[in-house]
Design a protein around this motif. Structure first.
Motif, PDB file in Angstrom:
ATOM      1  N   THR A   1      69.963 -14.860  67.663  1.00  0.00           N
ATOM      2  CA  THR A   1      68.966 -15.877  68.012  1.00  0.00           C
ATOM      3  C   THR A   1      67.829 -15.862  67.003  1.00  0.00           C
ATOM      4  O   THR A   1      67.346 -14.802  66.615  1.00  0.00           O
ATOM      5  CB  THR A   1      68.380 -15.605  69.414  1.00  0.00           C
TER       6      THR A   1
ATOM      7  N   VAL B   1      76.295 -10.498  78.233  1.00  0.00           N
ATOM      8  CA  VAL B   1      75.267 -11.512  77.978  1.00  0.00           C
ATOM      9  C   VAL B   1      75.459 -12.116  76.585  1.00  0.00           C
ATOM     10  O   VAL B   1      75.434 -13.341  76.414  1.00  0.00           O
ATOM     11  CB  VAL B   1      73.846 -10.921  78.088  1.00  0.00           C
ATOM     12  N   ASP B   2      75.667 -11.243  75.602  1.00  0.00           N
ATOM     13  CA  ASP B   2      75.838 -11.738  74.231  1.00  0.00           C
ATOM     14  C   ASP B   2      76.981 -12.749  74.158  1.00  0.00           C
ATOM     15  O   ASP B   2      76.863 -13.790  73.514  1.00  0.00           O
ATOM     16  CB  ASP B   2      76.143 -10.575  73.278  1.00  0.00           C
TER      17      ASP B   2
ATOM     18  N   TYR C   1      76.103 -16.173  75.751  1.00  0.00           N
ATOM     19  CA  TYR C   1      75.322 -17.010  74.838  1.00  0.00           C
ATOM     20  C   TYR C   1      76.177 -17.475  73.668  1.00  0.00           C
ATOM     21  O   TYR C   1      76.035 -18.594  73.176  1.00  0.00           O
ATOM     22  CB  TYR C   1      74.065 -16.278  74.357  1.00  0.00           C
TER      23      TYR C   1
ATOM     24  N   ARG D   1      68.257  -6.382  80.432  1.00  0.00           N
ATOM     25  CA  ARG D   1      68.919  -7.544  80.993  1.00  0.00           C
ATOM     26  C   ARG D   1      68.008  -8.761  80.999  1.00  0.00           C
ATOM     27  O   ARG D   1      68.405  -9.861  80.652  1.00  0.00           O
ATOM     28  CB  ARG D   1      69.379  -7.219  82.429  1.00  0.00           C
ATOM     29  N   ARG D   2      66.763  -8.536  81.383  1.00  0.00           N
ATOM     30  CA  ARG D   2      65.830  -9.673  81.420  1.00  0.00           C
ATOM     31  C   ARG D   2      65.581 -10.237  80.029  1.00  0.00           C
ATOM     32  O   ARG D   2      65.491 -11.440  79.842  1.00  0.00           O
ATOM     33  CB  ARG D   2      64.507  -9.252  82.044  1.00  0.00           C
ATOM     34  N   ILE D   3      65.443  -9.331  79.063  1.00  0.00           N
ATOM     35  CA  ILE D   3      65.231  -9.789  77.695  1.00  0.00           C
ATOM     36  C   ILE D   3      66.416 -10.643  77.251  1.00  0.00           C
ATOM     37  O   ILE D   3      66.258 -11.744  76.733  1.00  0.00           O
ATOM     38  CB  ILE D   3      65.047  -8.579  76.753  1.00  0.00           C
ATOM     39  N   ARG D   4      67.615 -10.153  77.490  1.00  0.00           N
ATOM     40  CA  ARG D   4      68.811 -10.869  77.030  1.00  0.00           C
ATOM     41  C   ARG D   4      69.021 -12.168  77.811  1.00  0.00           C
ATOM     42  O   ARG D   4      69.381 -13.195  77.238  1.00  0.00           O
ATOM     43  CB  ARG D   4      70.050  -9.985  77.181  1.00  0.00           C
ATOM     44  N   ASP D   5      68.784 -12.111  79.121  1.00  0.00           N
ATOM     45  CA  ASP D   5      68.982 -13.318  79.931  1.00  0.00           C
ATOM     46  C   ASP D   5      68.146 -14.484  79.420  1.00  0.00           C
ATOM     47  O   ASP D   5      68.519 -15.642  79.569  1.00  0.00           O
ATOM     48  CB  ASP D   5      68.597 -13.045  81.395  1.00  0.00           C
ATOM     49  N   MET D   6      66.985 -14.161  78.848  1.00  0.00           N
ATOM     50  CA  MET D   6      66.126 -15.237  78.358  1.00  0.00           C
ATOM     51  C   MET D   6      66.558 -15.726  76.986  1.00  0.00           C
ATOM     52  O   MET D   6      65.867 -16.540  76.373  1.00  0.00           O
ATOM     53  CB  MET D   6      64.668 -14.784  78.312  1.00  0.00           C
ATOM     54  N   GLY D   7      67.653 -15.231  76.493  1.00  0.00           N
ATOM     55  CA  GLY D   7      68.168 -15.753  75.222  1.00  0.00           C
ATOM     56  C   GLY D   7      67.855 -14.883  74.024  1.00  0.00           C
ATOM     57  O   GLY D   7      68.201 -15.234  72.901  1.00  0.00           O
TER      58      GLY D   7
ATOM     59  N   PRO E   1      58.742  -6.211  83.745  1.00  0.00           N
ATOM     60  CA  PRO E   1      58.684  -6.765  82.395  1.00  0.00           C
ATOM     61  C   PRO E   1      57.923  -8.086  82.374  1.00  0.00           C
ATOM     62  O   PRO E   1      57.996  -8.875  83.305  1.00  0.00           O
ATOM     63  CB  PRO E   1      60.153  -6.985  82.043  1.00  0.00           C
TER      64      PRO E   1
ATOM     65  N   VAL F   1      69.132 -12.525  72.197  1.00  0.00           N
ATOM     66  CA  VAL F   1      70.365 -11.792  71.914  1.00  0.00           C
ATOM     67  C   VAL F   1      70.562 -11.817  70.396  1.00  0.00           C
ATOM     68  O   VAL F   1      69.990 -12.671  69.714  1.00  0.00           O
ATOM     69  CB  VAL F   1      71.585 -12.435  72.622  1.00  0.00           C
ATOM     70  N   PRO F   2      71.350 -10.874  69.885  1.00  0.00           N
ATOM     71  CA  PRO F   2      71.581 -10.881  68.445  1.00  0.00           C
ATOM     72  C   PRO F   2      72.037 -12.264  67.988  1.00  0.00           C
ATOM     73  O   PRO F   2      72.872 -12.900  68.634  1.00  0.00           O
ATOM     74  CB  PRO F   2      72.683  -9.845  68.264  1.00  0.00           C
TER      75      PRO F   2
ATOM     76  N   TYR G   1      68.739  -7.992  90.013  1.00  0.00           N
ATOM     77  CA  TYR G   1      67.437  -7.382  89.749  1.00  0.00           C
ATOM     78  C   TYR G   1      66.298  -8.078  90.466  1.00  0.00           C
ATOM     79  O   TYR G   1      65.287  -7.479  90.759  1.00  0.00           O
ATOM     80  CB  TYR G   1      67.142  -7.373  88.249  1.00  0.00           C
TER      81      TYR G   1
ATOM     82  N   LEU H   1      58.303 -17.953  74.898  1.00  0.00           N
ATOM     83  CA  LEU H   1      58.522 -16.792  75.750  1.00  0.00           C
ATOM     84  C   LEU H   1      57.460 -15.751  75.446  1.00  0.00           C
ATOM     85  O   LEU H   1      57.092 -15.566  74.292  1.00  0.00           O
ATOM     86  CB  LEU H   1      59.905 -16.227  75.428  1.00  0.00           C
TER      87      LEU H   1
ATOM     88  N   ARG I   1      76.758 -21.241  72.437  1.00  0.00           N
ATOM     89  CA  ARG I   1      76.544 -21.648  71.053  1.00  0.00           C
ATOM     90  C   ARG I   1      77.759 -22.382  70.492  1.00  0.00           C
ATOM     91  O   ARG I   1      77.624 -23.375  69.792  1.00  0.00           O
ATOM     92  CB  ARG I   1      76.245 -20.424  70.205  1.00  0.00           C
TER      93      ARG I   1
ATOM     94  N   GLY J   1      68.634  -1.003  77.661  1.00  0.00           N
ATOM     95  CA  GLY J   1      69.540  -1.481  78.707  1.00  0.00           C
ATOM     96  C   GLY J   1      68.780  -1.643  80.013  1.00  0.00           C
ATOM     97  O   GLY J   1      67.565  -1.828  80.004  1.00  0.00           O
ATOM     98  N   GLY J   2      69.519  -1.553  81.108  1.00  0.00           N
ATOM     99  CA  GLY J   2      68.873  -1.608  82.423  1.00  0.00           C
ATOM    100  C   GLY J   2      68.221  -2.952  82.679  1.00  0.00           C
ATOM    101  O   GLY J   2      68.543  -3.957  82.057  1.00  0.00           O
ATOM    102  N   GLU J   3      67.230  -2.926  83.601  1.00  0.00           N
ATOM    103  CA  GLU J   3      66.614  -4.180  84.012  1.00  0.00           C
ATOM    104  C   GLU J   3      65.893  -4.873  82.852  1.00  0.00           C
ATOM    105  O   GLU J   3      66.060  -6.074  82.641  1.00  0.00           O
ATOM    106  CB  GLU J   3      65.630  -3.941  85.154  1.00  0.00           C
ATOM    107  N   LEU J   4      65.106  -4.087  82.098  1.00  0.00           N
ATOM    108  CA  LEU J   4      64.353  -4.695  81.000  1.00  0.00           C
ATOM    109  C   LEU J   4      65.305  -5.336  79.995  1.00  0.00           C
ATOM    110  O   LEU J   4      65.123  -6.487  79.594  1.00  0.00           O
ATOM    111  CB  LEU J   4      63.470  -3.638  80.324  1.00  0.00           C
TER     112      LEU J   4
ATOM    113  N   MET K   1      58.254 -13.651  80.198  1.00  0.00           N
ATOM    114  CA  MET K   1      57.852 -14.818  80.984  1.00  0.00           C
ATOM    115  C   MET K   1      57.859 -16.050  80.105  1.00  0.00           C
ATOM    116  O   MET K   1      57.505 -15.983  78.939  1.00  0.00           O
ATOM    117  CB  MET K   1      56.443 -14.542  81.507  1.00  0.00           C
TER     118      MET K   1
ATOM    119  N   TYR L   1      72.879 -21.280  80.180  1.00  0.00           N
ATOM    120  CA  TYR L   1      73.235 -19.889  80.462  1.00  0.00           C
ATOM    121  C   TYR L   1      73.440 -19.678  81.975  1.00  0.00           C
ATOM    122  O   TYR L   1      74.366 -19.002  82.405  1.00  0.00           O
ATOM    123  CB  TYR L   1      72.128 -18.980  79.930  1.00  0.00           C
TER     124      TYR L   1
END
Ligand SMILES: Nc1nc2c(ncn2[C@@H]2O[C@H](COP(=O)(O)OP(=O)(O)OP(=O)(O)O)[C@@H](O)[C@H]2O)c(=O)[nH]1
Lengths: 738, 78
Positions: free
Chosen positions: B39, A255-256, A259, B28-34, A495, B36-37, A65, B62, A263, B23-26, A498, A98
């Motif tokens: 957290t 991803v899940d 992580y 993915r970015r949200i999940r990549d930053m940790g 998005p 995830v269910p 991306y 964040l 963990r 899903g998609g880019e958004l 950040m 990660y």
């Protein structure tokens, strides 16, 4: 052969600091081929051996991306560095790992530099380094990049890794029964077919197919379309299955599970905490004040104003030195070169042109220093955070504010450092829209033009008209950004996911390196192109020269004046004395008038003059005659040239942009000028093509000359449309007797 | 224990992520930053204009726009 070591890690993990620490001054900044992502390389000496160190762009993940992520993984796969040092922020272990896990899945030879150990200690975070190393199956070296602690051990470990022949196999994580099954099926197929072999591990390719990774799918399609379709089919089948049974998609599940894997490592006692972990860190306390609803904006205004003041006030002195130096060089050329075209080219083309570019250097140096300070301390991210809501409305990003202010958002400034400051924006669309709209701000070079016109026509309302001009440029820039973002640079907002890094005291050395790097790039990039363009502009204003008989005509006028003057005055003039008698003074003034008339005639006759004259038919719509046209053409070299060229076109000798009272008076008295024409010209000056230094910078920063050209054409068209509208409406309504 | 949308969380309120519905880019970015269910997150603060929001998770901060937070469901504490 020199072995390559790559530095990789999250943004703000201290990568740059470690890189500087490892390579010292032996570094070189360039770009990755074909993209505008910075590539830093350096050399690290270890026991007489030379290691090449490459600083990869900071990333949180390895998706397709973002440009940075693609660049980083391409480098790892294509250049196959002998080892990768993964910088991990010890105070933020889980999220940093990660990325580490993704490197392990890619199967690159890896060791971990556990940075920020001091921060972790302060926060009461204890990390069992040995256990972590054992669990991850790789060397883990605790360091403090800021003071070099642990650096030697790190380099030794990396070298050791290079010498170890057997590489550990890629990490295999379980992604749940469904995905594991699909992965196994795909992996078998890929290995059997030797698909994309040599570059990527088979399981990794399968994973990327499940993640719908655009780059890998395109590569696969290009290498073996039929086989790629087969893989895609397996991926689709799985996606469908997950959607119907679990209402989720493979990408999310992957991803899940990553992580989850991290963990489970953490729970094996890698980290233990001392003291109360819920207490606020210093950084959070600062944020309570600095991003407070009421205080936040006030502090921000103060900081922005401070930066501005710092940049433009303190750089004045060194800017003066540079100007003096080029003035001296010009005088030297004036005195020693034989009269003629070569001399004129050297002075007006080369020295003035290059001097103009280098004159910006101190300004840029100061500005980059200020920005580096705000960026490295973490404050810039807060500014973006606070202003995002406003800028988002116009399709921009919170971080767009700095480039706008620097370009002259308050008054006076410069679009060149402004365009370069847009580098702090990480989102490509918002960044491009920012690059293209900051030139609308009122830079310091446009101010003399406004000052001239305002003094001539709105003398009574100076301050309010100047304020109005600033407001108009902001509204214009923001609306233009909105327009661009809904047409040419369309697309959803990037998005705003950040990180707000903790406040940190930047190191002076880091700041200096940061500042110098960027400044040097400007000198290198701008310097080369600009010499050519300024010679071109000089030639346009010089050739063709006046025909012989007209030159002779002016010479005859001079002779007549001399002949009719008393002999004593002529003799006195010849002495070149500073103090002249009133009579001689009058004689000299008359001679200067002839010179000025000759210069006006020459300018009108030159290529630029002819263009200006031929454009008159069109430019009349906005109320501009040929004189204004040439001046605006000259303004492409640098906006303050508008004033001096207008001076020449109105037969005034040598108009200093700072001293325009005489020209002002002449414009005010000229029947061709009225307040309406003045407004039309003000609008045009705000919006038309940026000066060519800015255009060069836009082209470089956007990575394409297309955008440089676009900014010239689009801005000029916009400016013309506005000027014509105002002029025509004004004339129609008969306002100001137009 | 209530499950609410992240946008509705008050400053200083904490909770555990239960679902991310994008899903998609958004996504993915949200999940990549940790995010995830599982957290645990806490709302650290909001920007002066109420948007974006600053979250604290896994020891870092964040930021997220409200319309991005809309996709996240949190089981809030207390
Ligand atoms: N306390 C402490 N601060 C550090 C350490 N290493 C780096 N820093 C600081 O952390 C901040 C970020 O460091 P950088 O080296 O710029 O981080 P980076 O990973 O290159 O960040 P990007 O340039 O955004 O990719 C700077 O202010 C450094 O001075 C460390 O070991 N301890």
């Amino acid at each position: 052969m020199e072995k390559t070591v790559a530095l990789a890690g999250n943004p703000n993990s201290g990568k740059t600091t470690l890189f500087n620490e490892l390579t010292g001054a032996r570094q070189h900044v360039g770009n990755y081929p074909g993209v505008t992502v910075e590539k830093k390389e350096g050399v690290c000496l270890e026991n007489g051996a030379r290691l090449k160190v490459v600083d990869l762009p900071g990333t949180y993940s390895l998706t397709a991306y973002s440009l940075e992520e693609v660049v980083a993984r391409d480098f790892l796969v294509r250049e196959k560095p002998a080892t990768v040092i993964n910088i991990v922020d010890a105070s933020n272990l889980e999220r940093n790992l990660y990325l580490t896990v993704q490197f392990m899945e890619l199967g690159v030879p890896l060791c971990i530099a556990l940075n920020m150990m001091d921060v972790a200690e302060n926060r009461g975070i204890d990390i069992d380094v040995e256990k972590l190393s054992h669990l991850m199956g790789m060397p883990v070296l605790p360091i403090v990049a800021r003071n070099g602690r642990g650096k030697r051990e790190l380099v030794a470990a990396a070298s050791g890794l290079i010498r170890t022949p057997e590489k550990s196999p890629p990490l295999v994580i379980s992604y749940g029964a469904d995905i594991d099954l699909a992965l196994a099926e795909m992996e078998g197929k890929i290995t059997g077919a030797g698909f994309l072999a040599g570059a990527y591990p088979a399981r990794w390719v399968a994973l990327k197919y499940l993640e719908k990774d655009k780059q890998i799918r395109e590569l696969g399609h290009a290498s073996d379309a039929a086989f790629a379709a087969e893989l895609e089919e397996v991926a689709e089948r799985l996606a469908h299955h997950l959607e119907t049974t679990l209402q989720t998609d493979p990408e999310a599940m992957i991803v899940d599970h990553r992580y989850g894997y991290i963990r489970s490592l953490m729970q094996q006692g890698v980290v233990s905490y001392r003291g109360d972990q819920s207490r606020l860190h210093v950084s959070d306390k600062i944020d309570k004040v600095v991003t407070n609803r009421f205080l936040g904006p006030l502090i921000m205004a103060g900081v922005v104003f401070g930066l501005y003041h710092f940049t433009f006030t303190y750089s004045e002195v060194p800017v003066g030195w540079v100007e003096d130096f080029f003035g001296w060089l010009g005088a030297l050329a004036e005195a020693h070169l034989p009269d003629g075209l070569f001399k004129s080219m050297m002075i007006s083309g080369v020295i003035d042109g290059v001097g103009g570019v280098l004159g910006f250097v101190p300004l840029i140096l100061f500005m980059f220093f200020g920005i580096a300070l705000l960026e490295d301390s973490g404050y810039l991210a807060r500014v973006a955070f606070m202003l995002d809501r406003v800028f988002r409305v116009f399709g921009l990003h919170g971080s767009s504010v700095m480039p706008f202010i620097i370009s002259g958002g308050i008054a006076g400034g410069c679009a060149v450092p402004g365009v370069m400051a847009a580098r702090t924006l990480k989102s490509p669309k918002e960044r491009l829209a920012t690059l293209l709209t900051v030139p609308f701000m009122n830079c310091g070079a446009k101010l003399p033009v406004f000052a001239l016109l305002v003094a001539a026509f709105f003398g009574d309302h100076r301050a309010s008209v100047m304020f109005l001009i600033t407001v108009i440029s902001w509204i214009g820039a923001l609306l233009a950004a909105r327009l661009l973002r809904s047409t040419l640079i369309r697309g959803a907002a990037t998005p705003f996911v950040m990180e707000l890094p903790p406040y940190r005291l930047p190191t002076f050395r880091g700041l200096l390196i940061h500042t110098w790097e960027r400044t040097w790039q400007y000198i290198k990039k701008a310097g080369t192109v600009i010499l050519g363009i300024s010679i071109l502009l000089w030639a346009m204003m010089t050739f063709p020269g006046l025909p012989e008989e007209r030159l002779a005509g002016f010479e005859r006028q001079r002779q007549e004046i001399l002949a009719s003057a008393p002999a004593s005055s002529v003799a006195e003039l010849a002495t070149e004395a500073e103090e002249l008698s009133a009579e001689t003074q009058a004689l000299r003034d008359r001679l200067l008038e002839v010179d000025a008339a000759a210069a006006e005639a020459a300018l009108r006759n030159s290529l630029a003059g002819r263009i200006g004259t031929s454009l008159e038919g069109v430019s009349r719509l906005a109320g501009f005659d040929w004189r204004t046209n040439i001046a605006l053409l000259g303004g492409f070299a640098a906006k303050e040239v508008v004033v001096s060229t207008l001076g020449t076109a109105y037969s005034m000798s040598e108009v200093d942009p700072e001293e325009t009272a005489a020209l002002s008076a002449r414009l005010a008295a000229n029947p061709a000028w009225d307040p309406l024409v003045a407004w039309s010209l003000i609008l045009f000056t705000i919006f038309y093509a940026p000066c060519f230094v800015t255009v060069v910078c836009i082209a470089r920063e956007s990575g394409s000359w297309k955008w440089g050209a676009f900014s010239m054409i689009f801005n000029t068209a916009l400016a013309f449309a506005l000027s014509v509208t105002v002029y025509q409406l004004g004339s129609l309504s008969g306002y100001w007797g137009g | 224990m209530a499950i609410i949308n992240m946008r509705k969380m008050a400053v200083d309120q904490a909770g555990t992520i239960v679902d991310i519905k994008v899903g998609g880019e958004l996504g993915r970015r949200i999940r990549d930053m940790g995010l995830v269910p599982g957290t645990r997150v806490k709302v650290q603060g909001r920007a002066p204009l109420n948007d974006p929001v600053a979250l604290r998770l896994m020891g870092f901060t964040l930021t997220l726009r409200n319309n991005e937070a809309d996709h996240i469901d949190v089981e809030v504490e207390g």
